[in-house]
Write a protein that holds these residues in place. Structure first.
Motif, PDB file in Angstrom:
ATOM      1  N   LEU A  61     104.460  59.228  54.054  1.00  0.00           N
ATOM      2  CA  LEU A  61     105.639  59.960  54.508  1.00  0.00           C
ATOM      3  C   LEU A  61     106.011  61.080  53.540  1.00  0.00           C
ATOM      4  O   LEU A  61     106.937  61.846  53.812  1.00  0.00           O
ATOM      5  N   SER A  62     105.297  61.186  52.414  1.00  0.00           N
ATOM      6  CA  SER A  62     105.669  62.166  51.395  1.00  0.00           C
ATOM      7  C   SER A  62     105.470  63.601  51.870  1.00  0.00           C
ATOM      8  O   SER A  62     106.168  64.506  51.418  1.00  0.00           O
ATOM      9  N   ALA A  63     104.544  63.846  52.772  1.00  0.00           N
ATOM     10  CA  ALA A  63     104.276  65.208  53.220  1.00  0.00           C
ATOM     11  C   ALA A  63     105.186  65.629  54.383  1.00  0.00           C
ATOM     12  O   ALA A  63     105.646  66.757  54.429  1.00  0.00           O
ATOM     13  N   ARG A  64     105.421  64.696  55.329  1.00  0.00           N
ATOM     14  CA  ARG A  64     106.236  65.033  56.490  1.00  0.00           C
ATOM     15  C   ARG A  64     106.630  63.770  57.231  1.00  0.00           C
ATOM     16  O   ARG A  64     106.107  62.693  56.966  1.00  0.00           O
ATOM     17  N   SER A  65     107.508  63.918  58.200  1.00  0.00           N
ATOM     18  CA  SER A  65     107.918  62.793  59.044  1.00  0.00           C
ATOM     19  C   SER A  65     106.727  62.323  59.862  1.00  0.00           C
ATOM     20  O   SER A  65     105.868  63.114  60.239  1.00  0.00           O
ATOM     21  N   ARG A  66     106.699  61.014  60.131  1.00  0.00           N
ATOM     22  CA  ARG A  66     105.607  60.433  60.918  1.00  0.00           C
ATOM     23  C   ARG A  66     106.194  59.451  61.917  1.00  0.00           C
ATOM     24  O   ARG A  66     107.217  58.826  61.679  1.00  0.00           O
ATOM     25  N   ARG A  67     105.504  59.317  63.052  1.00  0.00           N
ATOM     26  CA  ARG A  67     105.865  58.302  64.032  1.00  0.00           C
ATOM     27  C   ARG A  67     105.085  57.029  63.731  1.00  0.00           C
ATOM     28  O   ARG A  67     104.120  57.030  62.963  1.00  0.00           O
ATOM     29  N   PHE A  68     105.482  55.939  64.358  1.00  0.00           N
ATOM     30  CA  PHE A  68     104.861  54.630  64.114  1.00  0.00           C
ATOM     31  C   PHE A  68     103.357  54.683  64.342  1.00  0.00           C
ATOM     32  O   PHE A  68     102.571  54.233  63.501  1.00  0.00           O
TER      33      PHE A  68
ATOM     34  N   ILE B  74     113.739  55.007  53.587  1.00  0.00           N
ATOM     35  CA  ILE B  74     113.356  55.855  54.714  1.00  0.00           C
ATOM     36  C   ILE B  74     114.489  55.888  55.724  1.00  0.00           C
ATOM     37  O   ILE B  74     115.364  55.019  55.734  1.00  0.00           O
ATOM     38  N   ALA B  75     114.459  56.904  56.556  1.00  0.00           N
ATOM     39  CA  ALA B  75     115.429  57.033  57.652  1.00  0.00           C
ATOM     40  C   ALA B  75     114.656  57.071  58.961  1.00  0.00           C
ATOM     41  O   ALA B  75     113.575  57.652  59.039  1.00  0.00           O
ATOM     42  N   ARG B  76     115.219  56.450  59.970  1.00  0.00           N
ATOM     43  CA  ARG B  76     114.602  56.386  61.300  1.00  0.00           C
ATOM     44  C   ARG B  76     115.437  57.250  62.231  1.00  0.00           C
ATOM     45  O   ARG B  76     116.645  57.072  62.350  1.00  0.00           O
ATOM     46  N   THR B  77     114.772  58.188  62.901  1.00  0.00           N
ATOM     47  CA  THR B  77     115.452  59.082  63.828  1.00  0.00           C
ATOM     48  C   THR B  77     114.835  58.918  65.205  1.00  0.00           C
ATOM     49  O   THR B  77     113.629  59.085  65.370  1.00  0.00           O
ATOM     50  N   LEU B  78     115.671  58.581  66.180  1.00  0.00           N
ATOM     51  CA  LEU B  78     115.197  58.455  67.555  1.00  0.00           C
ATOM     52  C   LEU B  78     115.111  59.836  68.185  1.00  0.00           C
ATOM     53  O   LEU B  78     116.029  60.639  68.072  1.00  0.00           O
ATOM     54  N   THR B  79     113.994  60.095  68.859  1.00  0.00           N
ATOM     55  CA  THR B  79     113.823  61.372  69.562  1.00  0.00           C
ATOM     56  C   THR B  79     113.974  61.121  71.057  1.00  0.00           C
ATOM     57  O   THR B  79     113.403  60.179  71.597  1.00  0.00           O
ATOM     58  N   PRO B  80     114.754  61.969  71.726  1.00  0.00           N
ATOM     59  CA  PRO B  80     115.018  61.763  73.156  1.00  0.00           C
ATOM     60  C   PRO B  80     113.851  62.239  74.027  1.00  0.00           C
ATOM     61  O   PRO B  80     113.924  63.261  74.693  1.00  0.00           O
TER      62      PRO B  80
ATOM     63  N   TYR C 263     109.992  58.562  61.327  1.00  0.00           N
ATOM     64  CA  TYR C 263     110.395  58.041  60.031  1.00  0.00           C
ATOM     65  C   TYR C 263     110.228  59.136  58.998  1.00  0.00           C
ATOM     66  O   TYR C 263     109.224  59.852  58.980  1.00  0.00           O
ATOM     67  N   THR C 264     111.215  59.264  58.135  1.00  0.00           N
ATOM     68  CA  THR C 264     111.174  60.258  57.079  1.00  0.00           C
ATOM     69  C   THR C 264     111.756  59.656  55.804  1.00  0.00           C
ATOM     70  O   THR C 264     112.543  58.712  55.867  1.00  0.00           O
ATOM     71  N   LEU C 265     111.360  60.199  54.678  1.00  0.00           N
ATOM     72  CA  LEU C 265     111.881  59.705  53.408  1.00  0.00           C
ATOM     73  C   LEU C 265     113.297  60.226  53.182  1.00  0.00           C
ATOM     74  O   LEU C 265     113.603  61.380  53.493  1.00  0.00           O
ATOM     75  N   THR C 266     114.147  59.379  52.627  1.00  0.00           N
ATOM     76  CA  THR C 266     115.477  59.795  52.213  1.00  0.00           C
ATOM     77  C   THR C 266     115.358  60.412  50.819  1.00  0.00           C
ATOM     78  O   THR C 266     114.265  60.472  50.243  1.00  0.00           O
ATOM     79  N   ASP C 267     116.478  60.837  50.269  1.00  0.00           N
ATOM     80  CA  ASP C 267     116.461  61.367  48.899  1.00  0.00           C
ATOM     81  C   ASP C 267     115.939  60.306  47.931  1.00  0.00           C
ATOM     82  O   ASP C 267     115.156  60.612  47.030  1.00  0.00           O
ATOM     83  N   LEU C 268     116.373  59.064  48.128  1.00  0.00           N
ATOM     84  CA  LEU C 268     115.886  57.969  47.283  1.00  0.00           C
ATOM     85  C   LEU C 268     114.384  57.801  47.450  1.00  0.00           C
ATOM     86  O   LEU C 268     113.653  57.625  46.467  1.00  0.00           O
ATOM     87  N   GLY C 269     113.892  57.866  48.666  1.00  0.00           N
ATOM     88  CA  GLY C 269     112.462  57.745  48.921  1.00  0.00           C
ATOM     89  C   GLY C 269     111.668  58.854  48.261  1.00  0.00           C
ATOM     90  O   GLY C 269     110.584  58.625  47.713  1.00  0.00           O
ATOM     91  N   ARG C 270     112.210  60.071  48.274  1.00  0.00           N
ATOM     92  CA  ARG C 270     111.519  61.195  47.630  1.00  0.00           C
ATOM     93  C   ARG C 270     111.458  61.014  46.110  1.00  0.00           C
ATOM     94  O   ARG C 270     110.536  61.498  45.469  1.00  0.00           O
ATOM     95  N   GLU C 271     112.439  60.332  45.546  1.00  0.00           N
ATOM     96  CA  GLU C 271     112.404  60.048  44.106  1.00  0.00           C
ATOM     97  C   GLU C 271     111.239  59.124  43.746  1.00  0.00           C
ATOM     98  O   GLU C 271     110.777  59.121  42.611  1.00  0.00           O
TER      99      GLU C 271
END
Length: 146
Positions: A52-59, A87-93, A101-109
């Protein structure tokens, strides 16, 4: 005869009260090393952070990125990392609905830590197999665990 206990020259983290050492779980929770390792704990968690470090990914994309992980374990790990705030989970309509799924600020650390672990793994792969003495002083090849 018992061996003398040597003083450890490594300085403990400043926010640890060494006098509370006998309290077990309380001290373990307060240790900054334990708190950090808990974020990376669990099978495949460092892999998820790495991919997930490069970009958001789906399952499904993460399943392709990490081919040896089962869907059940990956789903469980994603839920745990989300609960820990990594990580944060964002639902796409879309139809059908999907989640990214994307890394949060904590995840990027955590990226430099996971990257450093991967770098050591690359160096270990090029290192010759260590020789060690087995029973009876016979040298045996000791493959690295992994």
């Amino acid at each position: 005869m018992a061996l003398k206990v040597r003083k450890n020259p490594a300085t403990p983290p400043v926010d640890i009260d060494r006098r509370r050492r006998g309290k077990g779980a309380v001290v373990a929770e307060e240790c900054p090393l334990n708190r950090s390792i808990a974020l990376l704990g669990g099978a495949w968690a460092p892999h998820v952070i790495y991919f997930l470090s490069a970009r958001s990914r789906r399952f499904g994309e993460l399943r392709i990125d990490i081919p040896n992980v089962s869907a059940r374990v990956l789903s469980q790990r994603l839920r745990e990392l989300e609960a820990r705030g990594v990580i944060a989970r964002t639902l796409t309509p879309t139809t059908p609905p999907s989640a990214e799924y994307t890394l949060t600020d904590l995840g990027r650390e955590l990226i430099p830590i996971v990257q450093a672990i991967a770098d050591v793994g690359r160096r270990l792969a090029t290192r010759p197999v260590a020789q060690r003495r087995g029973r009876g002083g016979v040298r045996t090849g000791a493959p690295l665990a992994g």
